[in-house]
Design an enzyme around this catalytic site. Structure first.
Site, short mmCIF file in Angstrom:
data_model
loop_
_atom_site.label_atom_id
_atom_site.label_comp_id
_atom_site.label_asym_id
_atom_site.label_seq_id
_atom_site.Cartn_x
_atom_site.Cartn_y
_atom_site.Cartn_z
N ASP A 42 0.86 -1.18 0.00
CA ASP A 42 0.00 0.00 0.00
C ASP A 42 0.90 1.23 0.00
O ASP A 42 2.08 1.15 0.38
CB ASP A 42 -0.90 0.02 1.24
CG ASP A 42 -2.17 0.85 1.04
OD1 ASP A 42 -3.25 0.25 0.92
OD2 ASP A 42 -2.07 2.09 0.98
N ASN A 95 -6.07 -5.04 -5.90
CA ASN A 95 -7.17 -4.36 -5.24
C ASN A 95 -7.01 -2.85 -5.17
O ASN A 95 -8.00 -2.13 -5.08
CB ASN A 95 -7.31 -4.93 -3.82
CG ASN A 95 -8.18 -4.08 -2.92
OD1 ASN A 95 -9.39 -4.02 -3.08
ND2 ASN A 95 -7.54 -3.40 -1.96
N TYR A 161 -13.60 6.87 -13.97
CA TYR A 161 -13.55 5.66 -13.14
C TYR A 161 -14.17 4.48 -13.90
O TYR A 161 -13.62 3.38 -13.93
CB TYR A 161 -14.30 5.92 -11.85
CG TYR A 161 -14.29 4.81 -10.83
CD1 TYR A 161 -13.20 4.60 -10.00
CD2 TYR A 161 -15.41 3.98 -10.68
CE1 TYR A 161 -13.21 3.59 -9.05
CE2 TYR A 161 -15.44 2.98 -9.73
CZ TYR A 161 -14.32 2.78 -8.91
OH TYR A 161 -14.34 1.78 -7.98
N LYS A 165 -12.39 0.98 -14.93
CA LYS A 165 -12.89 -0.28 -14.40
C LYS A 165 -13.41 -1.20 -15.51
O LYS A 165 -13.36 -2.44 -15.37
CB LYS A 165 -13.98 -0.01 -13.36
CG LYS A 165 -13.44 0.62 -12.07
CD LYS A 165 -12.43 -0.29 -11.37
CE LYS A 165 -12.05 0.24 -9.99
NZ LYS A 165 -11.11 -0.65 -9.27
N THR A 196 -16.64 1.20 2.57
CA THR A 196 -15.20 1.30 2.78
C THR A 196 -14.83 2.78 2.81
O THR A 196 -15.65 3.64 2.43
CB THR A 196 -14.43 0.61 1.65
OG1 THR A 196 -14.67 1.33 0.42
CG2 THR A 196 -14.88 -0.84 1.47
#
Length: 261
Positions: A42, A95, A161, A165, A196
Site C-alpha cells: 500500500d 485491489n 472511473y 474499471k 469502505t
C-alpha cells in the site's frame, strides 16, 4: 486450519495491493485467519504496518512493502518479495484503487483521466504482467482483480472511473484465456458501493451530509442499502477458493441486485 477445504488457505502465499484499509485489509484478515501467508502492499505504510502488527500478533506470517501500483517497478517488487520471503505466489489480488470526484464527462479533465488509468487500470496491468509468469511457471495460481459495477455498465458522474474499471474486466478476461491452459485462473469482482473509506470518505455535494449521500446511492439498489465490507470479502474468498478450480474469466457482480434491472 479451516475445517472446510473450500475455505482452507493453509500455506498459500497471497499478495494483496491496497491492503492498508477497506477491502484489502479485510481480505488480508480473512485469508490470514484461514492459514495464508501474506504479502501486503500500500502507499499508506503507517496503516499497513499497523495491520501487519495486528496479523502478526495472531500468528499470521506477513511481509509488507510500500507499493504504488502506478509504478511498474513497485508491482514487480511485490512479486519478488513473495518469492524471496515465502518461495512462491499462489494468490494475487489487484485491489488498489482510487475514487474520482463526482463530475460529468465533459467536466472531467485529462489529469483526472490519467489518475484513474494510472492506478485503476495500469495498476492491474502491471500486477498481471509480473504475477502471471510466476504462476504459469508453477502451473498453479489464482488472480482476482477488483473492478466495480461501474465496470459493467454506465456510471453517471464518474466517467473516468468507469472507463478504467471497464478496462480491468477486459484485462481479466484476456489474461484468463491466455493463462487457462497453464493452470492459472483470473477473475474480477464488481462490487456496488461498499462501506469502505473510498465511499464513506467521498466528497459530497454542497449541503448534503455523508449519510444523505449514502442513502441516495443506496436508492439505486433493489436491497436499498450499500454493501458491507464483509459481504464483498465473502465473495472474494469464494473466487479465490482452492475448490473453485473451473471458474475463470468471470466478472462477478456483488451488487444487491442492481444488475438484475
Amino acid at each position: 486450519m479451516a475445517a472446510d477445504a473450500m475455505l482452507d488457505f493453509s500455506g498459500k502465499v497471497a499478495l494483496i495491493t491496497g491492503a492498508a484499509s477497506g477491502l484489502g485489509a479485510a481480505l488480508a484478515q480473512e485469508l490470514g485467519r484461514r492459514g495464508a501467508r501474506l504479502v501486503l502492499g500500500d502507499i499508506n505504510t503507517a496503516s499497513l504496518e499497523g495491520l501487519a502488527d495486528e496479523l502478526g500478533g495472531q500468528g499470521v506470517e506477513v511481509a509488507t512493502r510500500h507499493c504504488d501500483v502506478a509504478r511498474e517497478s513497485d508491482c514487480e517488487a511485490m512479486v519478488a518479495l513473495a518469492l524471496e520471503r515465502f518461495g512462491s505466489l499462489d494468490i494475487a489480488v489487484n485491489n488498489a484503487g482510487v475514487a474520482p470526484p463526482m463530475m460529468s464527462l465533459e467536466e472531467t479533465d485529462e489529469a483526472e483521466l490519467d489518475r484513474q488509468y494510472n492506478v485503476n487500470q495500469k495498476g492491474v496491468f502491471f500486477g498481471l504482467r509480473h504475477q502471471l509468469p510466476v504462476m504459469k511457471a508453477a502451473r498453479n495460481g489464482v488472480i482476482l482483480n477488483v473492478s466495480s459495477m461501474a465496470g459493467l455498465g454506465g456510471a453517471p458522474k464518474i466517467a473516468s472511473y468507469a472507463a478504467a474499471k471497464h478496462a480491468v474486466i477486459g484485462l481479466t478476461k484476456t489474461a484468463a484465456i491466455e493463462a487457462a491452459s497453464r493452470g492459472v485462473r483470473v477473475n474480477a469482482i464488481c462490487p456496488f458501493f461498499t462501506m469502505t473509506p473510498m465511499v464513506t470518505g467521498i466528497e459530497t455535494p454542497d449541503g448534503v451530509s455523508a449519510e444523505e449521500f449514502q442513502a441516495f446511492l443506496a436508492s439505486a439498489c433493489p436491497m436499498k442499502r450499500l454493501a458491507d465490507t464483509a459481504e464483498v470479502v465473502s465473495a472474494m474468498l469464494m473466487l479465490l477458493s482452492p475448490a473453485m478450480t473451473y471458474v475463470t474469466g468471470q466478472a462477478l457482480a456483488v451488487d444487491g441486485g442492481v444488475s438484475a434491472y
